[in-house]
Write a protein that holds these residues in place. Sequence first.
Motif, PDB file in Angstrom:
ATOM      1  N   GLN A 269      23.033  69.484  35.900  1.00 55.51           N
ATOM      2  CA  GLN A 269      22.855  68.860  34.590  1.00 55.51           C
ATOM      3  C   GLN A 269      22.500  67.386  34.701  1.00 55.51           C
ATOM      4  N   THR A 270      23.286  66.611  35.442  1.00 53.04           N
ATOM      5  CA  THR A 270      23.057  65.166  35.537  1.00 53.04           C
ATOM      6  C   THR A 270      22.003  64.806  36.583  1.00 53.04           C
ATOM      7  N   LYS A 271      21.739  65.746  37.526  1.00 55.92           N
ATOM      8  CA  LYS A 271      20.816  65.523  38.639  1.00 55.92           C
ATOM      9  C   LYS A 271      21.352  64.515  39.656  1.00 55.92           C
ATOM     10  N   GLN A 272      22.573  64.032  39.446  1.00 59.04           N
ATOM     11  CA  GLN A 272      23.202  63.145  40.413  1.00 59.04           C
ATOM     12  C   GLN A 272      23.729  63.961  41.590  1.00 59.04           C
ATOM     13  N   TYR A 273      23.807  63.306  42.750  1.00 55.81           N
ATOM     14  CA  TYR A 273      24.353  63.983  43.920  1.00 55.81           C
ATOM     15  C   TYR A 273      25.862  63.731  44.010  1.00 55.81           C
ATOM     16  N   ARG A 274      26.598  64.766  44.456  1.00 53.02           N
ATOM     17  CA  ARG A 274      28.044  64.679  44.576  1.00 53.02           C
ATOM     18  C   ARG A 274      28.453  65.387  45.873  1.00 53.02           C
ATOM     19  N   PRO A 275      29.569  64.961  46.488  1.00 52.98           N
ATOM     20  CA  PRO A 275      30.043  65.646  47.694  1.00 52.98           C
ATOM     21  C   PRO A 275      30.345  67.109  47.407  1.00 52.98           C
ATOM     22  N   ARG A 276      29.943  67.961  48.311  1.00 50.81           N
ATOM     23  CA  ARG A 276      30.097  69.394  48.091  1.00 50.81           C
ATOM     24  C   ARG A 276      31.580  69.800  48.079  1.00 50.81           C
ATOM     25  N   GLU A 277      32.396  69.227  48.957  1.00 53.19           N
ATOM     26  CA  GLU A 277      33.798  69.632  49.048  1.00 53.19           C
ATOM     27  C   GLU A 277      34.686  68.891  48.054  1.00 53.19           C
ATOM     28  N   LYS A 278      34.416  67.597  47.812  1.00 53.01           N
ATOM     29  CA  LYS A 278      35.205  66.795  46.877  1.00 53.01           C
ATOM     30  C   LYS A 278      34.249  66.117  45.903  1.00 53.01           C
ATOM     31  N   PRO A 279      33.880  66.799  44.815  1.00 52.68           N
ATOM     32  CA  PRO A 279      32.849  66.291  43.907  1.00 52.68           C
ATOM     33  C   PRO A 279      33.146  64.927  43.287  1.00 52.68           C
ATOM     34  N   ASP A 280      34.432  64.550  43.181  1.00 53.65           N
ATOM     35  CA  ASP A 280      34.774  63.270  42.561  1.00 53.65           C
ATOM     36  C   ASP A 280      34.729  62.101  43.540  1.00 53.65           C
ATOM     37  N   ALA A 281      34.586  62.376  44.816  1.00 51.50           N
ATOM     38  CA  ALA A 281      34.551  61.300  45.812  1.00 51.50           C
ATOM     39  C   ALA A 281      33.198  60.590  45.781  1.00 51.50           C
ATOM     40  N   ASP A 282      33.180  59.336  46.253  1.00 55.16           N
ATOM     41  CA  ASP A 282      31.927  58.589  46.269  1.00 55.16           C
ATOM     42  C   ASP A 282      31.320  58.496  47.660  1.00 55.16           C
ATOM     43  N   HIS A 283      32.028  59.058  48.671  1.00 51.90           N
ATOM     44  CA  HIS A 283      31.464  59.032  50.020  1.00 51.90           C
ATOM     45  C   HIS A 283      32.020  60.199  50.839  1.00 51.90           C
ATOM     46  N   VAL A 284      31.333  60.455  51.957  1.00 47.71           N
ATOM     47  CA  VAL A 284      31.720  61.527  52.876  1.00 47.71           C
ATOM     48  C   VAL A 284      31.654  60.980  54.291  1.00 47.71           C
ATOM     49  N   GLU A 285      32.642  61.347  55.111  1.00 47.44           N
ATOM     50  CA  GLU A 285      32.655  60.947  56.522  1.00 47.44           C
ATOM     51  C   GLU A 285      32.681  62.192  57.399  1.00 47.44           C
ATOM     52  N   ARG A 286      31.858  62.175  58.435  1.00 46.97           N
ATOM     53  CA  ARG A 286      31.855  63.272  59.412  1.00 46.97           C
ATOM     54  C   ARG A 286      31.704  62.684  60.810  1.00 46.97           C
ATOM     55  N   SER A 287      32.357  63.291  61.794  1.00 47.18           N
ATOM     56  CA  SER A 287      32.275  62.832  63.173  1.00 47.18           C
ATOM     57  C   SER A 287      31.663  63.919  64.048  1.00 47.18           C
ATOM     58  N   PHE A 288      30.903  63.488  65.044  1.00 43.49           N
ATOM     59  CA  PHE A 288      30.221  64.405  65.947  1.00 43.49           C
ATOM     60  C   PHE A 288      30.423  63.911  67.381  1.00 43.49           C
ATOM     61  N   ALA A 289      30.683  64.840  68.276  1.00 44.36           N
ATOM     62  CA  ALA A 289      30.807  64.517  69.695  1.00 44.36           C
ATOM     63  C   ALA A 289      29.498  64.864  70.404  1.00 44.36           C
ATOM     64  N   PHE A 290      29.107  64.034  71.358  1.00 47.27           N
ATOM     65  CA  PHE A 290      27.937  64.327  72.179  1.00 47.27           C
ATOM     66  C   PHE A 290      28.174  63.773  73.588  1.00 47.27           C
ATOM     67  N   THR A 291      27.468  64.332  74.543  1.00 45.90           N
ATOM     68  CA  THR A 291      27.682  63.991  75.945  1.00 45.90           C
ATOM     69  C   THR A 291      26.493  63.229  76.503  1.00 45.90           C
ATOM     70  N   VAL A 292      26.782  62.160  77.225  1.00 47.66           N
ATOM     71  CA  VAL A 292      25.764  61.380  77.926  1.00 47.66           C
ATOM     72  C   VAL A 292      25.974  61.581  79.419  1.00 47.66           C
ATOM     73  N   GLU A 293      24.957  62.105  80.094  1.00 49.34           N
ATOM     74  CA  GLU A 293      25.094  62.431  81.514  1.00 49.34           C
ATOM     75  C   GLU A 293      24.711  61.270  82.421  1.00 49.34           C
ATOM     76  N   GLU A 294      23.881  60.353  81.921  1.00 48.25           N
ATOM     77  CA  GLU A 294      23.461  59.220  82.750  1.00 48.25           C
ATOM     78  C   GLU A 294      23.123  58.041  81.864  1.00 48.25           C
ATOM     79  N   LEU A 295      23.314  56.843  82.417  1.00 47.72           N
ATOM     80  CA  LEU A 295      22.958  55.616  81.738  1.00 47.72           C
ATOM     81  C   LEU A 295      22.105  54.756  82.667  1.00 47.72           C
ATOM     82  N   PRO A 296      21.187  53.986  82.140  1.00 49.47           N
ATOM     83  CA  PRO A 296      20.277  53.221  83.000  1.00 49.47           C
ATOM     84  C   PRO A 296      20.993  52.117  83.770  1.00 49.47           C
TER      85      PRO A 296
END
Length: 301
Positions: A269-296
Amino acid sequence: MHRSPCLLLTLVCHAMLWPCLAQAPTAPSLMVWVDREHPNHPNALQTELSINGKPVEIYSREGQKNLDKHLNKGWNTLRLRTFPRGSVKEPNQLFLRFGGTRPGANKNQLAMDPILWELRNGTGWELRDGKYLPTANAEASEAVQSFTLWYAGFEQEPGNLKVNEGDYFLAVQAERPDVVPVTASVSINGTMLNSFVGNRRNVAVTPLLKKGENELKLITHRVGGPAAPANDVKLQLVGPARYNAAKKMHEFAFIRELSSLEDWEQDPQTKQYRPREKPDADHVERSFAFTVEELPGKPGR
């Protein structure tokens, strides 16, 4: 891992030039530069820029201003209050670009590099019979956009971006060069980077990495104001860079791609975007793990 040229290779340097209005400092200075989308056409959309609740300037045409004393290291709120003045025949809008400035190759010019954020004041307006009216409410006299952005300074983004062998990058690009419905902010192993909006940007993140497991956190904030179009910001983590002599270019292993709208949905209806899990929140945080095998240049690290 898959290795490809990636977006980064065509986006290594994005800089702008502007005639010097004063003696330029040697260290990067944070400024806003304002331009009309169509420089030869009049613009009827005026915008008041405020930062953290304090008015900075009202713009209707080209201008520039130093913001070193206006933005804080950390979270900031940038607010664009836009209102029409007069009538025009052709549509026009303002581009507000925020970034680090230093003397250009020509001593009479300043160069902006990097361009951190590009905002536009035409979102939520349409031109009817020579006058601008808000698309959501034709009776309204103004429209306000607000952006939650992290300012980290220029330590990680000093400008004049170069690709070195073995480097890792975060390559960021929106689907369209337009206003986004959410901003994207990233931390790597606890260090925050300057936030991302719609403009293309690449950040060398090698100094923030360690061999083994690393953490990337994505924080997305809703943009307040008129409903912005569906414009997803894609963030690609790539590396290490390897030079391909036959192609005369660096190629990068693909590590991960993130999407700013992955955890958001559009209200029908409003066309505004809202968090899928908590519609009343104004932000979302997510963390991701990744592996680095070598560094220069750091064997065994």
